[in-house]
Structure formats: C-alpha cells, structure tokens
Scaffold this active site. Structure first.
Site, mmCIF file in Angstrom:
data_model
loop_
_atom_site.group_PDB
_atom_site.id
_atom_site.type_symbol
_atom_site.label_atom_id
_atom_site.label_comp_id
_atom_site.label_asym_id
_atom_site.label_seq_id
_atom_site.Cartn_x
_atom_site.Cartn_y
_atom_site.Cartn_z
ATOM 1 C CG ASP A 17 -10.849 -1.920 1.115
ATOM 2 O OD1 ASP A 17 -10.247 -1.429 2.086
ATOM 3 O OD2 ASP A 17 -10.431 -1.834 -0.056
ATOM 4 C CE LYS A 45 -4.245 2.355 -0.467
ATOM 5 N NZ LYS A 45 -5.179 2.687 0.640
ATOM 6 C CB SER A 61 -4.521 -11.772 -16.105
ATOM 7 O OG SER A 61 -4.890 -12.475 -17.279
ATOM 8 C CB CYS A 96 -0.940 -0.013 1.192
ATOM 9 S SG CYS A 96 -2.263 -1.240 1.043
ATOM 10 C CG ASP A 130 -6.695 -2.337 -2.002
ATOM 11 O OD1 ASP A 130 -5.546 -2.247 -2.483
ATOM 12 O OD2 ASP A 130 -7.067 -1.687 -1.006
#
Length: 329
Positions: free
Chosen positions: A90, A19, A140, A16, A67
C-alpha cells in the site's frame, strides 16, 4: 505422528478474498469525511486510494496504512511473508518508502499453538527486513480465527505521489505481476495442493516496481488486491474520469490459473467482484473464464500503473471517458 496444521481450514475466505465486497464497503463509508486534523491531508477517502497521506512540509508526506487478513496458505511462515508484503504494498503503490510497521495479530490461542503464531510473525519480520522497514511491536488479540497483517508508516515526496485520480487519456496501462493467485489459493485451501509460483509472487515486494514507476514519472496507479484487476481498474477509471481499455490476451497469468477456474476453484469474493463491475464494463467477446480471472481476488498482487515500467507488461491503455468505465478487447 501429528499431521501438520492446515491454517486455511480456519478461514472462511483466504487472504484479500475475505475483504468486505466493494459495493458494500463504498456504501458503508459514503459521506464519512476525515476527522479534522492539523496537518494537510493530501490523500484521504475521496477515491479509495491505497493509503492516506498527510503533508509534513513542501518536500515530505507521511503515508499510513493498515492491512490484515485470514490465512491464504497453510504454511505459517509463508503466510506471514505474504501478509507483510501485502501491507507494505500500500505504501509502494502511493510512490512511497515504508519506514516502520506494527504487527496486527488475531489468534485463537486455545486452538492453535503459540509456535505457529511465532512463525507467522517471523515471516512478517523477514519481509520487513528485506524491505528495510523496521518492525517494532504491534497489537494482538485472542480471536475465533487467525488473522495477520501490519500497520505501516512511510514517507513520500508530494510531487512523486501515485494516486487513482491522476490518469490521462492516451497513456498505456501496465501490470507488474501475473494474475491467478486467488483461484490457486482457493484450490490450495480445498485440496492441499501447494503452488510455489503463487507463493513467490505473493511474497515478492512491489518495491522495485514502485521505484521504477516513480523514476519513469508515473503518477497514476494502484495495487491489485481483493477487488481484482477489473475492480481496481474500475476505481482508477472513475477517479480519473476516463475509460480503461484492457487487452485480455496480454494479461499475464500464473501457471495453473485457467485450470483452477475450469475446475471450479473460484472464491465467492471473486464472483462478487465480477457482479460489482458488470454494470459499467463492456465485456465484448470474452469468455466467462476470462471474466472470472480478471475479477479474481488477488492477495499481494502487482501494481497497475498508467505508464510503462521496464520489465513489466503493457495490458491496455487509458481512453477518454466513454459509455463504460472498463472495456475488454
């Protein structure tokens, strides 16, 4: 013998921490309202909550999120587990239950073998199985660098929604996982050292903590991920029109996190988090190391909730709005 592939070498930022910085992200989406739909939107872009929620009927809301991120550890199976737990979080952070996930995979197929990608997918599958969530296909693409995560759909009772804007002054603030995975992941990427405790924390589902929070009547909270504890606490304070007070000595840390900061293993994302929150944070007598740890970009971090959850740590409280959004004690 062929040396093991180090997946983190193929990532500019890990987990993360990759981000888009929070200030840039807020500027990017400013003024963008949701596209008009037929169902009632209960949670959208207003406060930057963890997932979107639409109402199906009086008793049912649909939670939806996506995510994905670059490798946070070198082991492909562990990376898959961590990325899946992070995406599922989440839904848990909204008080919901995940039902079905879809793989999101970007893979440099000419550089990294298909067998590594399979291990990533297997890790994601095993965590979804643990969560009781179907993992049914996905999408993908051939990409310059590896990225993996999930799009997840779940259900929530509208009266049990956990959101950023439901805080009330006088309520304690609890954190369900220790901080420090960001600096330990940065050290891992640089040195190859492995931190099993950090891997265990990142791959642990927030399911039990979320269930306990809902059962305790908690309706305000979020999960702590790429914007660090200070960033997510700041968003909660702004959305609820309150001030968040954090007792620095009460915040739990992973073993080795302080040493990692001391030795300079702090990601650019964590430093950007600290820069972003500085204008509205009262730091008091906290050290630079404390500030960096509180701003540390977490991957698959714990829940930050307004209320007490059995077995977790109370790290502060919500106060009436003051001069600052966040006050460190």
């Amino acid at each position: 013998m062929t040396e093991p592939v180090r997946l983190t070498r193929y990532a500019r930022g890990g987990g993360c921490a990759c981000k888009i910085p929070p200030g840039e992200l807020e500027a990017m989406v400013a003024g963008l309202g949701p596209a008009t739909g037929t169902a009632e939107l209960l949670v959208g872009l207003d406060h930057g909550d963890d997932a979107a929620v639409v109402r199906l009927d009086e008793r049912t809301g649909v939670v939806t999120t996506a995510d994905f991120f670059t490798p946070v550890v070198d082991d492909p199976y562990d990376w898959g587990r961590i990325a899946a737990a992070n995406a599922l979080s989440d839904v848990y952070a909204m008080g919901g239950t995940p039902l079905v996930g879809l793989n999101l995979l970007c893979w440099p197929r000419d550089v990294l073998g298909v067998e590594l990608a399979r291990e990533v997918l297997r890790g994601g599958q095993d965590v979804c199985r643990e969560a009781g969530c179907h993992l049914a296909g996905g999408h993908s693409v051939d990409d310059d660098g590896p990225k993996y995560g999930l799009a997840v759909t779940g259900l929530v009772r509208p009266e049990e929604l956990i959101t950023l804007d439901a805080g009330r002054a006088g309520v304690p603030l609890s954190l369900t996982k220790p901080l420090g995975v960001g600096v330990l992941n940065t050290r891992h990427k640089s040195t190859g050292e492995v931190f099993p405790e950090a891997v265990e924390v990142m791959s642990t589902l927030n399911r039990d903590a979320a269930r306990a929070a809902v059962a305790a009547g908690i309706r305000c909270g979020t999960d702590v991920t790429g914007f660090g504890l200070l960033g997510h606490a700041s968003k909660l304070a702004r959305a609820s029109g309150l001030t968040v007070a954090i007792e620095v000595d009460r915040v739990p840390l992973l073993t080795g996190a302080r040493e990692a900061v001391r030795d300079g293993f702090v990601s650019g994302g964590s430093r950007r988090n600290l820069d972003w929150v500085t204008p509205w944070t009262e730091f008091g007598a906290t050290t630079e190391a404390d500030r960096l740890l509180l701003a540390d970009a977490q991957t698959s971090g714990g829940l930050l909730v307004a209320g007490e959850v059995p077995g977790t740590v109370v790290i502060g409280e919500l106060l009436p709005a003051g001069e600052h959004r966040v006050v460190l004690r």
